[in-house]
Design a protein around this motif. Sequence first.
Motif, PDB file in Angstrom:
ATOM      1  N   ALA A 195       0.811  -1.217   0.000  1.00  0.00           N
ATOM      2  CA  ALA A 195       0.000   0.000   0.000  1.00  0.00           C
ATOM      3  C   ALA A 195       0.846   1.270   0.000  1.00  0.00           C
ATOM      4  O   ALA A 195       0.598   2.192  -0.772  1.00  0.00           O
ATOM      5  N   MET A 196       1.861   1.320   0.865  1.00  0.00           N
ATOM      6  CA  MET A 196       2.539   2.578   1.140  1.00  0.00           C
ATOM      7  C   MET A 196       4.048   2.391   1.228  1.00  0.00           C
ATOM      8  O   MET A 196       4.518   1.393   1.778  1.00  0.00           O
ATOM      9  N   THR A 197       4.778   3.346   0.701  1.00  0.00           N
ATOM     10  CA  THR A 197       6.216   3.430   0.940  1.00  0.00           C
ATOM     11  C   THR A 197       6.457   4.519   1.976  1.00  0.00           C
ATOM     12  O   THR A 197       5.922   5.623   1.855  1.00  0.00           O
ATOM     13  N   VAL A 198       7.242   4.200   2.997  1.00  0.00           N
ATOM     14  CA  VAL A 198       7.553   5.164   4.052  1.00  0.00           C
ATOM     15  C   VAL A 198       9.066   5.373   4.105  1.00  0.00           C
ATOM     16  O   VAL A 198       9.818   4.429   4.356  1.00  0.00           O
ATOM     17  N   PRO A 199       9.544   6.600   3.851  1.00  0.00           N
ATOM     18  CA  PRO A 199      10.982   6.874   3.888  1.00  0.00           C
ATOM     19  C   PRO A 199      11.488   7.101   5.306  1.00  0.00           C
ATOM     20  O   PRO A 199      11.830   8.218   5.708  1.00  0.00           O
ATOM     21  N   GLY A 200      11.534   6.013   6.065  1.00  0.00           N
ATOM     22  CA  GLY A 200      11.916   6.127   7.467  1.00  0.00           C
ATOM     23  C   GLY A 200      13.372   6.403   7.704  1.00  0.00           C
ATOM     24  O   GLY A 200      13.759   6.851   8.799  1.00  0.00           O
ATOM     25  N   ALA A 201      14.233   6.166   6.715  1.00  0.00           N
ATOM     26  CA  ALA A 201      15.666   6.386   6.907  1.00  0.00           C
ATOM     27  C   ALA A 201      15.990   7.853   7.145  1.00  0.00           C
ATOM     28  O   ALA A 201      16.997   8.172   7.790  1.00  0.00           O
ATOM     29  N   ASP A 202      15.166   8.754   6.623  1.00  0.00           N
ATOM     30  CA  ASP A 202      15.441  10.186   6.758  1.00  0.00           C
ATOM     31  C   ASP A 202      14.888  10.795   8.039  1.00  0.00           C
ATOM     32  O   ASP A 202      15.258  11.894   8.412  1.00  0.00           O
TER      33      ASP A 202
END
Length: 443
Positions: A195-202
Amino acid sequence: MRQPLTTVARRARAAAVLCCAVVAVAAAGGCDGADGLGKPFAGQQVEVVGSWTTAEQANFERVLHAFSAQTGARVRYTSGGSDLDVLVSARVGNGTPPDVAMIPQPGVIARYAQTGAAKPVTGAAEQAVRAHFSPQWQRFGSVGDQLYGVYFKAANKSVIWYRTDAFAAAGVTPPATLDELETVSRTLVDSGTAAMTVPGADGWPLTDWFENVYLRLAGPEAYDQLAAHRLPWTDPTVVETLRLMGRYWASPRFLLGGPSGALQTTFTRSVADVFGRRPGSAMLYEADFVATEIAKLDLYQVGAGARYFAWPAATAGGGTAVVAGGDAAVAFTDRPVTMALMAYLASAEAAAIMARRGGFLSVNLDLDPAAYPDATTRALAEDLLRAPTLRFDLSDMTPSGFGGGNGASMWRLLQQYLGAPGTDPAVVAARLEAAASLAYGGM
C-alpha cells in the motif's frame, strides 16, 4: 468583506507596492538615486544564505538577479545545504552574519530573534508583507507581536501521492477518512501491491506523519499547545495518535519492505519505489515537492498517472486541514539595502519568477495563479491559501534539538517506534516528553 481583484488590478497593486517599498527604504537610508540610473543601491553588496542547491538555487538566483537589475545592488547567494543553521550560527558567532537567511524553521527564527541576531521587518518592508500575505502567514513569520520572517517559499505537507494504475487495478478510490485509508490499503495489498512506501531512513517524514494525524485527531488548539510545549507529550491525544500510526505501520504488508525495510528507505528512494520503473507500492506520503521528484523519473505524468489526495480526516465530514512548511527570509542586518531585498521577496513579482519554473509554491495573495506551470501545482498552492484549518509544521516550531534539526530527538524516537512494532505508544510518548522537556528547558 474583501472583494477579489482582477488580474490586471492585482498586478498593478503588486507593482505599486513593490515600487513604493524600494523607494521608501532607499529614502530612509538617505539614498537619492544620484547615480542617474534610478538604481538606489548601485554598487552595494548583499549576501543571502539558504539551503537550496542545484535547480532550486539557480531559480532563486534568477530572483536575486531581478532585484539587482532594479536596484543596482550586487547580491551573492551562499548555500548551506542541510547544515544551514550551523552556517548561520557560525557566521553570527564570529560577527559576520549574512544580510538575509532563508530559514525553514520558526523555532530557529525565534531563537535568533530572542538573542537579537535577527532583525525585525519594519517600515516599507513590513508594509509589503502586510499587503501581500494573509494574517495567518504573517503570524507564522512573527515572534510575539514582531514580524521577523517573510515566507517566500511554502510547502503543502498534507497530501498523499498515488499511482492511478494501482488504484484502478485494485478498484479503489482516494480515501476521505483514516478508516478508509486502512480499507483502501488492505484492498491494495489483496490486489498484489504494497500500500505505502515510508521513507523512514530520513526521519523527518515520520514527524510529518505524526503532525498530520495529530492535527486531525486532536484539533488545532491542542496542536498549538503541543508545539509550544504547553501540553505534555504524554497527553492522551499524543498516545492515541501514536497508537493509530503504529497500527498502520505494523499492519501486515501495508508498508513496502515492512517496518525494517522502511527504516532503510530514503526519501529519494521512496519516490522511485512508487513511480519508478519497478514500482513496489501504490502510495507515498510527502509534500508537494514529491511532484518534482516524480518528474525527474520521467515515467508517470503528474496530474495523470501520478496524482494526490488530501490527507484523510479523522472522521467523515472532518473538514480540510493542512500542515504547511516554508522558507522565510530573515534579516540579520538592518541596512536599507537589506530591507529593500526583504520587500522585494515579499512581492508577487519575485514569487512569479520562481513559480514559472515549477517546484515552488507561494502564499503571496497577489501572485497570479497563471504563473504556475500546471493545474496540480495551482491546486496545491490554493490549499495553502484557502484551507479552513492551517498549521505550520509542528516539529519545525520546536527547538532544533527536539524536532527541527538533523538527528533531532523526535526524528530518532519515531524511527525507533517504526522499527519496533508492538511498542506501547505510552512508552514512546514518555520518551518524547522527556526529550521535549530537556530541549524546551534549554531554550
